[in-house]
Write an enzyme that holds these catalytic residues in place. Structure first.
Site, PDB file in Angstrom:
ATOM      1  N   LYS A 126       0.827  -1.216   0.000  1.00  0.00           N
ATOM      2  CA  LYS A 126       0.000   0.000   0.000  1.00  0.00           C
ATOM      3  C   LYS A 126       0.860   1.265   0.000  1.00  0.00           C
ATOM      4  O   LYS A 126       0.478   2.265  -0.589  1.00  0.00           O
ATOM      5  CB  LYS A 126      -0.955   0.000   1.203  1.00  0.00           C
ATOM      6  CG  LYS A 126      -2.088  -1.003   1.028  1.00  0.00           C
ATOM      7  CD  LYS A 126      -3.239  -0.760   1.969  1.00  0.00           C
ATOM      8  CE  LYS A 126      -4.381  -1.714   1.626  1.00  0.00           C
ATOM      9  NZ  LYS A 126      -5.546  -1.564   2.483  1.00  0.00           N
ATOM     10  N   LYS A 209      -4.801  -8.748  -6.494  1.00  0.00           N
ATOM     11  CA  LYS A 209      -6.015  -8.980  -5.697  1.00  0.00           C
ATOM     12  C   LYS A 209      -7.136  -8.043  -6.117  1.00  0.00           C
ATOM     13  O   LYS A 209      -6.902  -6.873  -6.379  1.00  0.00           O
ATOM     14  CB  LYS A 209      -5.643  -8.725  -4.220  1.00  0.00           C
ATOM     15  CG  LYS A 209      -6.695  -9.144  -3.232  1.00  0.00           C
ATOM     16  CD  LYS A 209      -6.315  -8.747  -1.810  1.00  0.00           C
ATOM     17  CE  LYS A 209      -6.612  -7.293  -1.537  1.00  0.00           C
ATOM     18  NZ  LYS A 209      -6.868  -6.971  -0.124  1.00  0.00           N
ATOM     19  N   LYS A 212     -11.285  -3.020  -3.259  1.00  0.00           N
ATOM     20  CA  LYS A 212     -12.261  -1.924  -3.382  1.00  0.00           C
ATOM     21  C   LYS A 212     -11.582  -0.605  -3.693  1.00  0.00           C
ATOM     22  O   LYS A 212     -12.226   0.305  -4.202  1.00  0.00           O
ATOM     23  CB  LYS A 212     -13.156  -1.831  -2.137  1.00  0.00           C
ATOM     24  CG  LYS A 212     -12.458  -1.759  -0.796  1.00  0.00           C
ATOM     25  CD  LYS A 212     -13.492  -1.594   0.302  1.00  0.00           C
ATOM     26  CE  LYS A 212     -13.480  -2.729   1.301  1.00  0.00           C
ATOM     27  NZ  LYS A 212     -12.258  -2.813   2.138  1.00  0.00           N
TER      28      LYS A 212
HETATM   29  N1  AQP Z   1      -9.796 -10.119  -3.254  1.00  0.00           N
HETATM   30  C1  AQP Z   1     -10.107 -10.710  -2.112  1.00  0.00           C
HETATM   31  N2  AQP Z   1     -10.312 -12.051  -2.054  1.00  0.00           N
HETATM   32  C2  AQP Z   1     -10.652 -12.671  -0.895  1.00  0.00           C
HETATM   33  N3  AQP Z   1     -10.822 -11.999   0.264  1.00  0.00           N
HETATM   34  C3  AQP Z   1     -10.646 -10.674   0.250  1.00  0.00           C
HETATM   35  N4  AQP Z   1     -10.731  -9.740   1.205  1.00  0.00           N
HETATM   36  C4  AQP Z   1     -10.461  -8.524   0.690  1.00  0.00           C
HETATM   37  N5  AQP Z   1     -10.184  -8.633  -0.611  1.00  0.00           N
HETATM   38  C5  AQP Z   1     -10.282  -9.955  -0.921  1.00  0.00           C
HETATM   39  C6  AQP Z   1     -11.074 -10.032   2.590  1.00  0.00           C
HETATM   40  O1  AQP Z   1     -12.100  -9.132   2.970  1.00  0.00           O
HETATM   41  C7  AQP Z   1     -11.927  -8.833   4.360  1.00  0.00           C
HETATM   42  C8  AQP Z   1     -11.980  -7.365   4.559  1.00  0.00           C
HETATM   43  O2  AQP Z   1     -10.892  -6.754   3.941  1.00  0.00           O
HETATM   44  P1  AQP Z   1     -10.571  -5.252   4.319  1.00  0.00           P
HETATM   45  O3  AQP Z   1     -11.663  -4.404   3.887  1.00  0.00           O
HETATM   46  O4  AQP Z   1     -10.243  -5.167   5.754  1.00  0.00           O
HETATM   47  O5  AQP Z   1      -9.280  -4.868   3.594  1.00  0.00           O
HETATM   48  P2  AQP Z   1      -8.496  -5.440   2.426  1.00  0.00           P
HETATM   49  O6  AQP Z   1      -8.138  -6.863   2.663  1.00  0.00           O
HETATM   50  O7  AQP Z   1      -7.357  -4.498   2.192  1.00  0.00           O
HETATM   51  O8  AQP Z   1      -9.588  -5.368   1.271  1.00  0.00           O
HETATM   52  P3  AQP Z   1      -9.633  -4.445   0.029  1.00  0.00           P
HETATM   53  O9  AQP Z   1     -10.911  -4.688  -0.679  1.00  0.00           O
HETATM   54  O10 AQP Z   1      -8.382  -4.628  -0.777  1.00  0.00           O
HETATM   55  O11 AQP Z   1      -9.675  -3.005   0.675  1.00  0.00           O
HETATM   56  P4  AQP Z   1      -8.758  -1.758   0.394  1.00  0.00           P
HETATM   57  O12 AQP Z   1      -8.765  -1.615  -1.103  1.00  0.00           O
HETATM   58  O13 AQP Z   1      -9.407  -0.610   1.109  1.00  0.00           O
HETATM   59  O14 AQP Z   1      -7.415  -2.092   0.924  1.00  0.00           O
HETATM   60  C9  AQP Z   1     -10.620  -9.460   4.806  1.00  0.00           C
HETATM   61  O15 AQP Z   1     -10.915 -10.670   5.468  1.00  0.00           O
HETATM   62  C10 AQP Z   1      -9.913  -9.729   3.519  1.00  0.00           C
HETATM   63  O16 AQP Z   1      -9.033 -10.830   3.615  1.00  0.00           O
END
Ligand code: AQP
Length: 350
Positions: A126, A209, A212
């Site tokens: 990040k 990955k 969002k």
């Molecule tokens: N692509 C993914 N596949 C499977 N699991 C996923 N998770 C996130 N993306 C995937 C799981 O969703 C939960 C919440 O994640 P988070 O919102 O705490 O943060 P993150 O993992 O950083 O998810 P994002 O969507 O990538 O958010 P941003 O873009 O804001 O950083 C976790 O259990 C995660 O494993």
């Protein structure tokens, strides 16, 4: 990674309790749904005590517009409920309403070691080349995540694959706290990383990955996307020219094909083997419409229910407030014991 050679191996006097959270840092994606939310519902339905949280304090580790953050937090809560979280059976709240998270987070900042934190791959991803200019909170994120979990003495955390390293750090922080203070106070938590879609990949790049916060909306399916948007995104998803193989081994080195098959399997509740058997030799011209139909069938009822819930934001806030009170009642006594263990005077009255 095990950063702490530990003498204390905590036996488990702790009752099974699940905690997990999702950042309201954008609209939730199919990755969040399959990797986390869908499994949160399964755990609730297994009858385990479940505590789920919109982690708004984590979200502000990168800039969030305040009005959008409020909207995304409510939308996240609506997604939890629409996906099957029952606020009467699970505790559902937003993190900032329970101050134990931030308080324990600080104590864990003093337990975690700089060396451990600087090995966190999510921070490196990040921060990228901009590490001098990201927030201190982004660096400390995993210590707050450890506090989220340990404030409830949670023993299991359902997460996607990307969170595995943070959970190992949570274990290390708990073990070091127990060792440093000579107590057996925090449980050593188990990550629950299960199912066919523990890592859903971007629709534009099968090595990245689905996220969002990806700048490309085409890279993800949002839980708010309508049927046409879902179908169009799947139709345009990057693939290779080969038909689907007749064995799972044939998906090796085909990240985009593998991703679409995994998504199909997770949505259908089938194994990857089963999907490969059903679609062996099929072209993407056949497979993609089948996947789009399945995704719409599974997601449309959730989207419709989210829209219905979002029409009454006051009710969502009420649910989050009630969940926060129940969460606080669990976390506060644990935190007071932490203050006692660490030698803080607690003589304020009232
Ligand atoms: N692509 C993914 N596949 C499977 N699991 C996923 N998770 C996130 N993306 C995937 C799981 O969703 C939960 C919440 O994640 P988070 O919102 O705490 O943060 P993150 O993992 O950083 O998810 P994002 O969507 O990538 O958010 P941003 O873009 O804001 O950083 C976790 O259990 C995660 O494993």
């Amino acid at each position: 990674m095990s950063t702490q050679a530990s003498a204390v191996q905590t036996p488990t006097p702790f009752k099974p309790r699940i905690f997990s959270g999702i950042q309201p840092s954008g609209g939730l994606t199919l990755g969040n749904y399959l990797g986390a939310l869908k499994r949160f519902v399964e755990k609730q339905d297994e009858g385990i005590e479940t505590i789920y949280c919109l982690v708004d304090m984590h979200a502000i580790t990168v800039w969030q517009d305040p009005a959008k953050l409020r909207q995304q937090t409510r939308e996240g809560a609506a997604a939890f409920i629409a996906a099957g979280i029952d606020p009467a059976r699970s505790i559902l709240f937003n993190q900032s309403q329970v101050t134990a998270h931030a308080e324990l987070g600080w104590i864990f900042n003093c337990v975690a070691r700089m060396g451990w934190m600087s090995r966190m791959t999510q921070f490196k991803d990040k921060a990228g080349k901009n590490s001098e200019n990201v927030s201190l909170g982004l660096f400390a994120y995993p210590a707050l995540m450890a506090a989220d979990i340990m404030a409830y003495h949670a023993t299991m955390v359902p997460v996607g694959e990307d969170q595995k390293q943070h959970l190992e750090l949570t274990r290390d922080i708990a073990i070091k706290f127990n060792n440093d203070y000579g107590v057996n106070f925090f449980p050593v938590v188990e990550p629950l990383i299960e199912g066919a879609a523990t890592r859903v990949m971007s629709l534009r790049d099968g090595t990245k990955k689905m996220s969002k916060s990806d700048p490309s909306d085409q890279s993800r399916i949002n839980l708010t996307d309508d049927a046409d948007a879902i179908a169009a995104k799947i139709r345009k998803a990057k693939t290779d020219p080969e038909p689907l193989p007749d064995s799972v081994e044939g998906l090796k080195d085909r990240p985009e094909a593998r991703n679409l098959v995994n998504i199909y399997a997770a949505l259908a509740g089938h194994t990857v083997d089963q999907v490969i058997r059903d679609f062996a030799g099929a072209q993407f011209g056949t497979f993609k419409p089948a996947l789009a139909d399945l995704a719409v069938a599974k997601l449309a009822p959730i989207t419709a229910e989210m829209n219905r819930l979002m029409a009454d934001p006051g009710e969502i806030d009420r649910i989050l407030g009630e969940g926060a009170e129940r969460a606080d009642a669990l976390a506060r006594p644990i935190l007071e014991q932490v203050y006692d263990i660490t030698g803080m005077i607690r003589s304020r009255r009232g």
